[in-house]
Write a protein that holds these residues in place. Structure first.
Motif, PDB file in Angstrom:
ATOM      1  N   SER A  17       0.829  -1.233   0.000  1.00 41.30           N
ATOM      2  CA  SER A  17       0.000   0.000   0.000  1.00 41.30           C
ATOM      3  C   SER A  17       0.845   1.257   0.000  1.00 41.30           C
ATOM      4  CB  SER A  17      -0.882   0.017   1.256  1.00 41.30           C
ATOM      5  OG  SER A  17      -1.263  -1.292   1.588  1.00 41.30           O
ATOM      6  N   VAL A  18       2.128   1.125  -0.361  1.00 38.37           N
ATOM      7  CA  VAL A  18       3.027   2.284  -0.189  1.00 38.37           C
ATOM      8  C   VAL A  18       3.702   2.652  -1.492  1.00 38.37           C
ATOM      9  CG1 VAL A  18       5.354   2.799   0.731  1.00 38.37           C
ATOM     10  CG2 VAL A  18       3.532   2.039   2.281  1.00 38.37           C
ATOM     11  N   GLU A  19       3.947   3.942  -1.632  1.00 44.62           N
ATOM     12  CA  GLU A  19       4.795   4.415  -2.733  1.00 44.62           C
ATOM     13  C   GLU A  19       5.903   5.242  -2.087  1.00 44.62           C
ATOM     14  OE1 GLU A  19       2.886   7.389  -5.084  1.00 44.62           O
ATOM     15  OE2 GLU A  19       4.766   7.826  -6.173  1.00 44.62           O
ATOM     16  N   VAL A  20       7.153   4.959  -2.486  1.00 47.09           N
ATOM     17  CA  VAL A  20       8.277   5.739  -1.939  1.00 47.09           C
ATOM     18  C   VAL A  20       8.540   6.905  -2.896  1.00 47.09           C
ATOM     19  CG1 VAL A  20      10.681   5.729  -1.206  1.00 47.09           C
ATOM     20  CG2 VAL A  20       9.279   3.661  -0.932  1.00 47.09           C
ATOM     21  N   THR A  21       8.210   8.124  -2.457  1.00 51.37           N
ATOM     22  CA  THR A  21       8.360   9.259  -3.372  1.00 51.37           C
ATOM     23  C   THR A  21       9.794   9.787  -3.360  1.00 51.37           C
ATOM     24  OG1 THR A  21       7.703  10.689  -1.538  1.00 51.37           O
ATOM     25  CG2 THR A  21       5.955   9.980  -3.067  1.00 51.37           C
ATOM     26  N   GLN A  22      10.406   9.874  -2.161  1.00 47.37           N
ATOM     27  CA  GLN A  22      11.776  10.431  -2.134  1.00 47.37           C
ATOM     28  C   GLN A  22      12.606   9.755  -1.059  1.00 47.37           C
ATOM     29  OE1 GLN A  22      10.350  14.676  -1.825  1.00 47.37           O
ATOM     30  NE2 GLN A  22      12.158  15.072  -3.118  1.00 47.37           N
ATOM     31  N   ALA A  23      13.912   9.698  -1.320  1.00 47.84           N
ATOM     32  CA  ALA A  23      14.877   9.186  -0.330  1.00 47.84           C
ATOM     33  C   ALA A  23      16.021  10.203  -0.323  1.00 47.84           C
ATOM     34  CB  ALA A  23      15.380   7.815  -0.768  1.00 47.84           C
ATOM     35  N   THR A  24      16.130  10.959   0.770  1.00 50.15           N
ATOM     36  CA  THR A  24      17.105  12.058   0.720  1.00 50.15           C
ATOM     37  C   THR A  24      18.458  11.630   1.290  1.00 50.15           C
ATOM     38  OG1 THR A  24      16.925  13.065   2.928  1.00 50.15           O
ATOM     39  CG2 THR A  24      15.155  13.553   1.344  1.00 50.15           C
ATOM     40  N   SER A  25      19.507  12.210   0.731  1.00 54.37           N
ATOM     41  CA  SER A  25      20.874  12.057   1.247  1.00 54.37           C
ATOM     42  C   SER A  25      21.681  13.209   0.688  1.00 54.37           C
ATOM     43  CB  SER A  25      21.484  10.724   0.799  1.00 54.37           C
ATOM     44  OG  SER A  25      22.907  10.776   0.988  1.00 54.37           O
ATOM     45  N   GLU A  26      22.250  14.016   1.589  1.00 53.26           N
ATOM     46  CA  GLU A  26      23.050  15.139   1.084  1.00 53.26           C
ATOM     47  C   GLU A  26      24.305  14.590   0.414  1.00 53.26           C
ATOM     48  OE1 GLU A  26      19.964  16.444   2.177  1.00 53.26           O
ATOM     49  OE2 GLU A  26      21.272  17.870   1.162  1.00 53.26           O
ATOM     50  N   ARG A  27      24.897  13.584   1.074  1.00 56.56           N
ATOM     51  CA  ARG A  27      26.182  13.049   0.589  1.00 56.56           C
ATOM     52  C   ARG A  27      26.038  12.396  -0.790  1.00 56.56           C
ATOM     53  NH1 ARG A  27      28.587   8.033   1.692  1.00 56.56           N
ATOM     54  NH2 ARG A  27      26.776   7.476   2.964  1.00 56.56           N
ATOM     55  N   LEU A  28      24.904  11.676  -1.010  1.00 58.35           N
ATOM     56  CA  LEU A  28      24.776  10.897  -2.257  1.00 58.35           C
ATOM     57  C   LEU A  28      23.679  11.448  -3.168  1.00 58.35           C
ATOM     58  CD1 LEU A  28      25.092   7.281  -0.729  1.00 58.35           C
ATOM     59  CD2 LEU A  28      26.875   8.646  -1.842  1.00 58.35           C
ATOM     60  N   ALA A  29      23.279  12.713  -2.960  1.00 56.67           N
ATOM     61  CA  ALA A  29      22.196  13.288  -3.771  1.00 56.67           C
ATOM     62  C   ALA A  29      22.508  13.092  -5.252  1.00 56.67           C
ATOM     63  CB  ALA A  29      22.038  14.767  -3.452  1.00 56.67           C
ATOM     64  N   GLY A  30      21.494  12.658  -6.029  1.00 56.95           N
ATOM     65  CA  GLY A  30      21.659  12.450  -7.470  1.00 56.95           C
ATOM     66  C   GLY A  30      22.102  11.041  -7.817  1.00 56.95           C
ATOM     67  N   LYS A  31      22.616  10.320  -6.828  1.00 56.99           N
ATOM     68  CA  LYS A  31      23.102   8.956  -7.112  1.00 56.99           C
ATOM     69  C   LYS A  31      21.961   7.949  -6.909  1.00 56.99           C
ATOM     70  CE  LYS A  31      27.791   9.786  -7.238  1.00 56.99           C
ATOM     71  NZ  LYS A  31      28.382  10.434  -6.057  1.00 56.99           N
ATOM     72  N   PRO A  32      21.995   6.798  -7.601  1.00 58.31           N
ATOM     73  CA  PRO A  32      20.946   5.784  -7.401  1.00 58.31           C
ATOM     74  C   PRO A  32      21.034   5.193  -5.988  1.00 58.31           C
ATOM     75  CG  PRO A  32      22.620   5.020  -8.972  1.00 58.31           C
ATOM     76  CD  PRO A  32      22.956   6.438  -8.666  1.00 58.31           C
TER      77      PRO A  32
END
Lengths: 348, 57, 348
Positions: A28-43
């Motif tokens: 029942s869930v959708e993951v919209t965002q996973a934040t990381s300053e260190r790895l922003a932009g990386k998969p």
């Protein structure tokens, strides 16, 4: 029913990764965002290779966080509380996996976390996140602070005896055996493999801060001592609590079975484990790797009457990410076990 | 309907087959103890003696 | 000085193998025989590959045992006592590594070892083999029974506090973390790798028989309770004792340093380990692999006054073969550290 839109703040660590694993498998869930300053932009699979082929989500910066239904906060202790007001605008419900909002008593917080609480005004808005203890409150809660991993197993193991008034005050000794993933993803000399492998390390013989949560949830009097020690052993996941309890009156094994079955008989994630045959006769952490179970067992010392309570969990699941999802399910009226059905491996 | 028997060790309900006979051995699902059916009317269960396997460590 | 002629009865197990390793490297010793019924005629390196190129000794049958200066007995519990009279004819001095002659109290023996003592008349002739406690008696002894491994570390860790009358009776909790080699060389389902790897196994929450030796050597009153639990962890060698002691009066750290230095300051094999920096700040078993050290440390819980005593050994050396050789050295007027100088490895 629409999917619950979830975002994870601080998703590059072990806790964030475990949450991602569970949420990506949640019906029942959708993951919209996973934040990381260190790895922003990386998969995300860069930090969480177990998710290869499961998602092409990329880490984003906290600055680009968009509104969603529930926000999981996996930030270092102290950071969460300082940024809470801004973060709180992004979602009606927030589940904090840090220690910032677990303790109701700001004096206790200051003692154990080395400084005044950055947002004491917010404390009253949080529910302490152990569903087996606070299910109805969590159902109605906007903000939940999930319990520490050592605290989760210790509290679940001890609570039935304390609630039934069967414990001599001030005499309980909790001796927890912990694994390396509890220390998180940041390397140090102490976690450097040649130093960490093969140890039985008394890293906190005294002064472990998780005991503060025990005091709160077991309802200990302010001056009632609690004796807590932690020893790090050579595994990556899992923890075992060995609690030495001196009962207020002599108890038989059947008294313990009745007390624990009355407390947890219908709980989906608690199993009573005490058998007279087979190899694993008491709770065994490695059997719980990846599961949301807390296995609880006990033994009585025939000579002295001492009750030994044993509680095992996977520190990253029931001790962290899994319990957070369990709370989320309750808060959104979704079956409590949704996304948490994995039953563990053996042999492993 | 006779009451469901309970395990003498852990107080869990023990579900017997209709064909159970006296001195038959049954295992309690909850605590895996071996139980002996001492009598059928009244229904009595007792823990059957088990050889304690020494774990060696 | 002629070499001390030694023979090992029951030499194919881990204890026998460790004795062989130490004795083969001992400057004043010659190993005349190593018996094993199962492997009689086979080279010892078949069971002890670490000894390749060190010896071409072959196992012999017990029936062909010839007289020598000192006999090390590594037979299963019960067997030693039954065969003692015949074995005693082969050597003026005997060091028994089994549990048969450790306990002076035959009632305690029957309780913990499940049957009447096979040779109670002999008990008075044995000295309990912890040199740090009974050095002079061992010097003069003909027969020595070396202590159990868990008992050795527990006793050495606790004895100074008990001897100084600093302990509230009946409240000590001993929580020992043990390794798989303690179980010996005979495989079982419980020691099968897929079941044994990665466990934190509460294999003896109560009822561990080594506590009988603690009661004897710490001088506990017959009715004074002792709370002992053992948890098996995922390493092969080494054990750590975490003893929770409630002092009879409030103690400071300096009191502990003074008490332990007074007790062990000049001991060659005991090191006090409690540092404020570095990675291994308390006794760490893996640093002791192959050494005869018992490292002891402690901490005081500032909130409750509880004293946590930590003691680490290599269960096969100071907990078994090494301590046996230490006793042999004393009994033969050889430097106590002879053959036991290995200082351990790091990282390991």
């Amino acid at each position: 029913m629409d999917r619950i839109r979830t975002a994870i703040v601080g998703a590059s660590g072990y806790t964030g990764g475990e949450l991602l694993r569970i949420l990506l498998g949640h019906p029942s869930v959708e993951v919209t965002q996973a934040t990381s300053e260190r790895l922003a932009g990386k998969p995300v699979i860069l930090a969480h290779p177990n998710l290869r082929g499961r998602t092409d989500l990329r880490f984003t910066s906290l600055s680009s966080l968009a509104p969603c239904d529930v926000l999981f906060l996996c930030l270092p202790h102290g950071t969460t509380a300082r940024q809470f007001d801004t973060l709180a605008q992004q979602a009606p419900r927030i589940i904090d996996l840090s220690a910032d909002f677990r303790l109701k008593d700001t004096v206790a917080y200051e003692k154990w976390y080395g400084g005044p609480h950055p947002a004491p005004g917010r404390l009253g808005e949080f529910v302490y996140g152990i569903p087996e203890l606070h299910r109805e409150e969590i159902r109605r809660a906007r903000y939940v602070a999930t319990a520490g991993c050592n605290a989760t197993a210790s509290i679940l193991g001890l609570r039935p005896l304390y609630a039934a008034g069967l414990v001599q005050p001030g005499r309980t000794v909790v001796d927890v055996k912990v694994s390396s993933s509890e220390g998180g993803g940041v390397p140090s000399t102490a976690s450097h493999h040649p130093e960490r492998a093969g140890v039985i390390r008394s890293y906190k013989p005294t002064g472990h801060r998780h005991q503060a949560e025990l005091r709160q949830e077991l309802g200990l009097a302010a001056d009632e001592p609690l004796h807590f020690s932690a020893t790090a052993v050579d595994i990556v996941r899992g923890l075992l609590v060995t609690a030495h309890v001196f009962p207020s009156r002599p108890l038989q094994e059947i008294d313990l079975w009745k007390t624990y079955r009355a407390a947890y008989g219908t709980e989906p994630f608690i199993r009573l484990v005490k058998t007279k045959d087979g190899v694993h006769r008491y709770p065994e952490p490695k059997l719980l790797w990846g599961t949301n179970y807390c296995d609880i067992g006990f033994d009585i010392d025939r000579d002295t009457g001492r009750v030994v309570v044993l509680a095992a969990i996977d520190n990253l699941v029931k001790g962290s990410g899994g319990q957070a999802v369990q709370c989320m399910n309750l808060m959104h009226g979704v079956p409590e076990t949704a996304g948490l059905e994995f039953t563990g491996l053996h042999p492993v | 309907m006779s009451t469901v028997p309970v395990c003498p060790v852990c107080d869990a309900e023990v579900h017997l087959q209709g064909t159970t006979i006296v001195s038959e051995l049954v295992v309690c699902d909850s605590c895996s103890c071996m139980l002996e059916v001492r009598s059928l009317d009244p229904l009595q269960l007792a823990e059957a003696p088990q050889e304690q396997e020494d774990w060696g460590e």
